[in-house]
Write an enzyme that holds these catalytic residues in place. Structure first.
Site, PDB file in Angstrom:
ATOM      1  N   ARG A   1       0.856  -1.195   0.000  1.00 60.85           N
ATOM      2  CA  ARG A   1       0.000   0.000   0.000  1.00 60.85           C
ATOM      3  C   ARG A   1       0.886   1.237   0.000  1.00 60.85           C
ATOM      4  O   ARG A   1       1.738   1.382   0.887  1.00 60.85           O
ATOM      5  CB  ARG A   1      -0.885   0.041   1.257  1.00 60.85           C
ATOM      6  CG  ARG A   1      -1.775  -1.177   1.468  1.00 60.85           C
ATOM      7  CD  ARG A   1      -3.082  -1.048   0.728  1.00 60.85           C
ATOM      8  NE  ARG A   1      -3.795  -2.316   0.692  1.00 60.85           N
ATOM      9  CZ  ARG A   1      -4.865  -2.609   1.446  1.00 60.85           C
ATOM     10  NH1 ARG A   1      -5.325  -1.710   2.287  1.00 60.85           N
ATOM     11  NH2 ARG A   1      -5.457  -3.774   1.325  1.00 60.85           N
ATOM     12  N   GLU A  17       0.982   4.028   1.233  1.00 57.13           N
ATOM     13  CA  GLU A  17       0.379   4.828   2.296  1.00 57.13           C
ATOM     14  C   GLU A  17       1.086   6.160   2.467  1.00 57.13           C
ATOM     15  O   GLU A  17       2.308   6.234   2.363  1.00 57.13           O
ATOM     16  CB  GLU A  17       0.463   4.089   3.644  1.00 57.13           C
ATOM     17  CG  GLU A  17      -0.344   2.813   3.736  1.00 57.13           C
ATOM     18  CD  GLU A  17      -1.835   3.049   3.824  1.00 57.13           C
ATOM     19  OE1 GLU A  17      -2.260   4.221   3.916  1.00 57.13           O
ATOM     20  OE2 GLU A  17      -2.588   2.053   3.795  1.00 57.13           O
ATOM     21  N   ARG A  69      -0.322   2.394  12.898  1.00 64.78           N
ATOM     22  CA  ARG A  69      -0.896   1.127  12.423  1.00 64.78           C
ATOM     23  C   ARG A  69      -0.864   0.934  10.910  1.00 64.78           C
ATOM     24  O   ARG A  69      -1.479   0.014  10.387  1.00 64.78           O
ATOM     25  CB  ARG A  69      -2.315   0.983  12.949  1.00 64.78           C
ATOM     26  CG  ARG A  69      -3.234   2.065  12.438  1.00 64.78           C
ATOM     27  CD  ARG A  69      -4.531   2.056  13.210  1.00 64.78           C
ATOM     28  NE  ARG A  69      -5.457   2.943  12.532  1.00 64.78           N
ATOM     29  CZ  ARG A  69      -6.656   2.599  12.128  1.00 64.78           C
ATOM     30  NH1 ARG A  69      -7.093   1.377  12.333  1.00 64.78           N
ATOM     31  NH2 ARG A  69      -7.436   3.459  11.527  1.00 64.78           N
ATOM     32  N   HIS A  70      -0.191   1.832  10.193  1.00 65.05           N
ATOM     33  CA  HIS A  70      -0.097   1.693   8.740  1.00 65.05           C
ATOM     34  C   HIS A  70       1.329   1.391   8.296  1.00 65.05           C
ATOM     35  O   HIS A  70       2.256   2.115   8.642  1.00 65.05           O
ATOM     36  CB  HIS A  70      -0.575   2.960   8.043  1.00 65.05           C
ATOM     37  CG  HIS A  70      -2.054   3.137   8.099  1.00 65.05           C
ATOM     38  ND1 HIS A  70      -2.671   3.888   9.067  1.00 65.05           N
ATOM     39  CD2 HIS A  70      -3.038   2.621   7.311  1.00 65.05           C
ATOM     40  CE1 HIS A  70      -3.979   3.842   8.879  1.00 65.05           C
ATOM     41  NE2 HIS A  70      -4.239   3.085   7.830  1.00 65.05           N
ATOM     42  N   GLU A  92      -9.236  -1.756  13.859  1.00 65.12           N
ATOM     43  CA  GLU A  92      -9.616  -2.723  12.827  1.00 65.12           C
ATOM     44  C   GLU A  92      -8.486  -3.702  12.529  1.00 65.12           C
ATOM     45  O   GLU A  92      -7.349  -3.302  12.328  1.00 65.12           O
ATOM     46  CB  GLU A  92      -9.966  -1.944  11.556  1.00 65.12           C
ATOM     47  CG  GLU A  92     -10.365  -2.817  10.396  1.00 65.12           C
ATOM     48  CD  GLU A  92     -10.111  -2.128   9.053  1.00 65.12           C
ATOM     49  OE1 GLU A  92     -10.484  -0.959   8.902  1.00 65.12           O
ATOM     50  OE2 GLU A  92      -9.529  -2.785   8.170  1.00 65.12           O
ATOM     51  N   SER A 101     -11.206  -6.770   7.325  1.00 62.58           N
ATOM     52  CA  SER A 101     -12.439  -6.368   6.659  1.00 62.58           C
ATOM     53  C   SER A 101     -12.846  -7.481   5.707  1.00 62.58           C
ATOM     54  O   SER A 101     -11.994  -8.196   5.161  1.00 62.58           O
ATOM     55  CB  SER A 101     -12.304  -5.010   5.981  1.00 62.58           C
ATOM     56  OG  SER A 101     -11.501  -5.124   4.862  1.00 62.58           O
ATOM     57  N   ARG A 127      -1.021  -6.376  12.403  1.00 62.94           N
ATOM     58  CA  ARG A 127      -2.020  -5.742  13.285  1.00 62.94           C
ATOM     59  C   ARG A 127      -2.571  -6.744  14.288  1.00 62.94           C
ATOM     60  O   ARG A 127      -2.821  -6.402  15.443  1.00 62.94           O
ATOM     61  CB  ARG A 127      -3.181  -5.187  12.462  1.00 62.94           C
ATOM     62  CG  ARG A 127      -2.846  -3.843  11.894  1.00 62.94           C
ATOM     63  CD  ARG A 127      -4.104  -3.049  11.645  1.00 62.94           C
ATOM     64  NE  ARG A 127      -3.770  -1.959  10.731  1.00 62.94           N
ATOM     65  CZ  ARG A 127      -4.655  -1.232  10.079  1.00 62.94           C
ATOM     66  NH1 ARG A 127      -5.948  -1.490  10.228  1.00 62.94           N
ATOM     67  NH2 ARG A 127      -4.266  -0.270   9.291  1.00 62.94           N
TER      68      ARG A 127
HETATM   69  O1  4AD Z   1      -9.343  -3.324   4.877  1.00 64.44           O
HETATM   70  P1  4AD Z   1      -8.443  -3.797   3.780  1.00 64.44           P
HETATM   71  O2  4AD Z   1      -7.884  -2.760   2.887  1.00 64.44           O
HETATM   72  O3  4AD Z   1      -9.273  -4.881   2.973  1.00 64.44           O
HETATM   73  C1  4AD Z   1      -8.825  -5.589   1.893  1.00 64.44           C
HETATM   74  O4  4AD Z   1      -7.699  -5.568   1.450  1.00 64.44           O
HETATM   75  C2  4AD Z   1      -9.860  -6.504   1.327  1.00 64.44           C
HETATM   76  N1  4AD Z   1      -9.418  -6.989   0.021  1.00 64.44           N
HETATM   77  C3  4AD Z   1     -10.080  -7.640   2.286  1.00 64.44           C
HETATM   78  C4  4AD Z   1     -11.220  -8.530   1.879  1.00 64.44           C
HETATM   79  O5  4AD Z   1     -11.056  -9.707   1.746  1.00 64.44           O
HETATM   80  N2  4AD Z   1     -12.382  -7.954   1.731  1.00 64.44           N
HETATM   81  O6  4AD Z   1      -7.247  -4.614   4.428  1.00 64.44           O
HETATM   82  C5  4AD Z   1      -7.487  -5.762   5.207  1.00 64.44           C
HETATM   83  C6  4AD Z   1      -6.702  -5.709   6.502  1.00 64.44           C
HETATM   84  C7  4AD Z   1      -7.080  -4.569   7.431  1.00 64.44           C
HETATM   85  O7  4AD Z   1      -8.171  -4.898   8.228  1.00 64.44           O
HETATM   86  C8  4AD Z   1      -5.827  -4.398   8.247  1.00 64.44           C
HETATM   87  O8  4AD Z   1      -5.737  -5.375   9.273  1.00 64.44           O
HETATM   88  C9  4AD Z   1      -4.741  -4.701   7.240  1.00 64.44           C
HETATM   89  O9  4AD Z   1      -5.328  -5.478   6.220  1.00 64.44           O
HETATM   90  N3  4AD Z   1      -4.202  -3.468   6.667  1.00 64.44           N
HETATM   91  C10 4AD Z   1      -3.012  -2.956   6.975  1.00 64.44           C
HETATM   92  N4  4AD Z   1      -2.043  -3.366   7.821  1.00 64.44           N
HETATM   93  C11 4AD Z   1      -0.931  -2.630   7.905  1.00 64.44           C
HETATM   94  N5  4AD Z   1      -0.709  -1.517   7.175  1.00 64.44           N
HETATM   95  C12 4AD Z   1      -1.631  -1.063   6.316  1.00 64.44           C
HETATM   96  N6  4AD Z   1      -1.386   0.010   5.594  1.00 64.44           N
HETATM   97  C13 4AD Z   1      -2.839  -1.795   6.185  1.00 64.44           C
HETATM   98  N7  4AD Z   1      -3.945  -1.650   5.427  1.00 64.44           N
HETATM   99  C14 4AD Z   1      -4.751  -2.672   5.738  1.00 64.44           C
END
Ligand code: 4AD
Length: 465
Positions: free
Chosen positions: A237, A239, A245-246, A388, A391, A439
């Site tokens: 990502r 970011e 947490r990112h 979170e 998701s 996380r």
């Molecule tokens: O919520 P996210 O973006 O959802 C998806 O990627 C969907 N494709 C999932 C699905 O099957 N519907 O990311 C899922 C999880 C988040 O809840 C979080 O735990 C983690 O990935 N996450 C990160 N962890 C660390 N750094 C980041 N920048 C994160 N972004 C998401």
């Protein structure tokens, strides 16, 4: 082939036995010219080795040589196990080794951080400073710049063993539930989650990007009739959030499965899978959890045998009841999520729960709208301690609706044409979820920063080591 005895295995039972051990010289202390003490550390275990001048084995020169060893050097020791009459302070093992032979296997240069200082808790540091002890507080950047040294602390050993265990339980549980493991590509023609958070690259002249999630391909595996799949893999990502947490790269725990009547089938898997993960960690990682807690004190996670499920609407109402106004058709911000976490803990006694039926507008294009009210969606987020970790949702499996939703969300259809095609040949109703491994570990252990649970974190300011 003979191997050294483990430092952790040195007990009274070995009194007077001759042993060979290997470890790092944690501290070296000379007392006069005839005696030196070396605390040898192997992983989380330490033992005191005593080097005393002895007529036929240890010379004065040898004692001098030992006194000059550098900290963290790797040392082989041969000697006799002895049991002192007084308690030994500062080592994990309650025996000593009377050294007969000692070799330096690999010499360390002067260290940028002192491992013992790096292993202290904030409270221990305060106490030591008040007592006038000279020590250097090791800040996070220094730790991360010298990560392979920082990883030597007991807390870090604990964190990454716990992380390994989470992956193992995730895999074992899903295999036992008829899922199998897949590996999806990490270089893709476009994004999957929408938004700008994707690393772009040039793929032999074609625009491409690093996988933002295995989302599209895990769904295509379901279109391929795989039934139930999971993946443990890298997620990227781009970011710009400088938060606790990112990360720009993390490890995704992804699941995708056929469903038969309702998206609660996916939530059932989340429930049983994560309760199994927490139960098993509490059973099998007691020592690791203690090691983490010694440096970073935390309360064990409170969770229920059956995971609480609240609707988004109920969550919004709980917040409203205490005067926190949030947009009932928007997403919850970090602060509102935290607050709701507190309210849920007070009311239901759990720090782990599922919030479902989110407004459709805040979910990715592939999310299935609720059939009784398309302003909502068959989707959910899962929280630990108000943050979170997961998701998930039921996905749109009808190609016309999928195309319409993608268009409405501003996705360039060209970049997902093969994905859309996969649905034209009939896809079963399905759903799934994604969790972030770092996380999960961070929040289970009540840690305050995701960089602590990433082996070599990649964040907006860090690409090395
Ligand atoms: O919520 P996210 O973006 O959802 C998806 O990627 C969907 N494709 C999932 C699905 O099957 N519907 O990311 C899922 C999880 C988040 O809840 C979080 O735990 C983690 O990935 N996450 C990160 N962890 C660390 N750094 C980041 N920048 C994160 N972004 C998401």
């Amino acid at each position: 082939v003979s191997r050294p005895t483990k430092v952790g295995a040195l007990t009274n039972a070995l009194e007077n036995c001759s042993v060979w051990i290997r470890g790092r010289a944690q501290t070296i202390r000379a007392v006069g010219k005839n005696i030196s003490f070396v605390v040898l550390r192997e992983r989380e275990f330490t033992v005191q080795c005593v080097v005393t001048v002895q007529p036929d084995t240890v010379s004065r020169q040898m004692v001098k040589y030992v006194s000059g060893l550098s900290r963290e050097s790797i040392i082989d020791v041969e000697g006799l196990v002895s049991v002192p009459s007084v308690e030994i302070k500062g080592t994990t093992q309650q025996v000593e080794v009377q050294v007969r032979k000692l070799y330096c296997v690999t010499k360390a240069v002067v260290l940028p951080i002192n491992i013992e200082d790096a292993a202290r808790s904030d409270a221990e540091i305060e106490k030591a400073l008040q007592a006038g002890e000279k020590l250097v507080r090791v800040n996070q950047d220094t730790r991360l710049n010298n990560r392979s040294l920082d990883l030597r602390t007991p807390a870090n050993l604990g964190i990454f063993r716990i992380q390994s265990q989470v992956g193992t339980i995730f895999r074992q549980f899903l295999l036992s539930e008829d899922f199998f493991e897949i590996h999806t590509p990490k270089i893709n023609p476009g994004s999957s989650e929408g938004g700008a958070a994707v690393f772009r690259l040039d793929y032999k002249g074609q625009p491409a990007c690093l996988a933002q999630s295995p989302q599209l391909h895990k769904q295509m595996a379901i279109c391929g009739d795989f039934g139930r799949v999971f993946e443990i893999g890298g997620v990227f990502r781009d970011e710009d959030s400088h938060t606790h947490r990112h990360l720009c790269e993390f490890t995704g725990l992804d699941v995708e499965m056929e469903i038969y009547w309702h998206y609660s089938e996916v939530m059932d898997i989340v429930d049983r899978l994560f309760v199994t993960i927490f139960d098993t960690l509490n059973e099998t990682c007691q020592k690791e959890l203690e090691a983490v807690g010694r440096q970073y004190p935390f309360e064990p996670l409170k969770y229920l045998p059956e995971t609480l499920r609240l609707t988004f609407k109920e969550g919004v109402q709980m917040l409203k009841d205490v005067g926190v106004e949030v947009d009932p058709m928007g997403d919850l911000n970090t602060e509102a999520e935290r607050k709701l976490g507190q309210l849920v803990l007070e009311k239901y006694g759990t720090e782990f729960y599922i919030l479902h039926r989110y407004p459709l507008a805040v979910r990715p294009f592939y999310t299935m709208p609720c059939h009784d009210n398309p302003a909502y969606s068959n989707s959910f987020d899962v929280f630990i301690r108000g943050e979170e970790i997961i998701s998930g949702s039921q996905r749109v499996h009808v190609p016309e609706l999928l195309e319409e939703r993608a268009q409405a969300c501003g996705i360039d259809l060209k970049t997902i044409s093969a994905y859309l095609d996969a649905f034209r040949y009939a896809a079963p109703p399905h759903g799934g979820f994604g969790a972030g491994l770092e996380r999960v570990v961070m929040l289970f252990c009540g840690l305050n920063n995701i960089r602590k649970t990433s082996l070599f974190p990649r964040d907006p300011l860090r690409l090395a080591p």
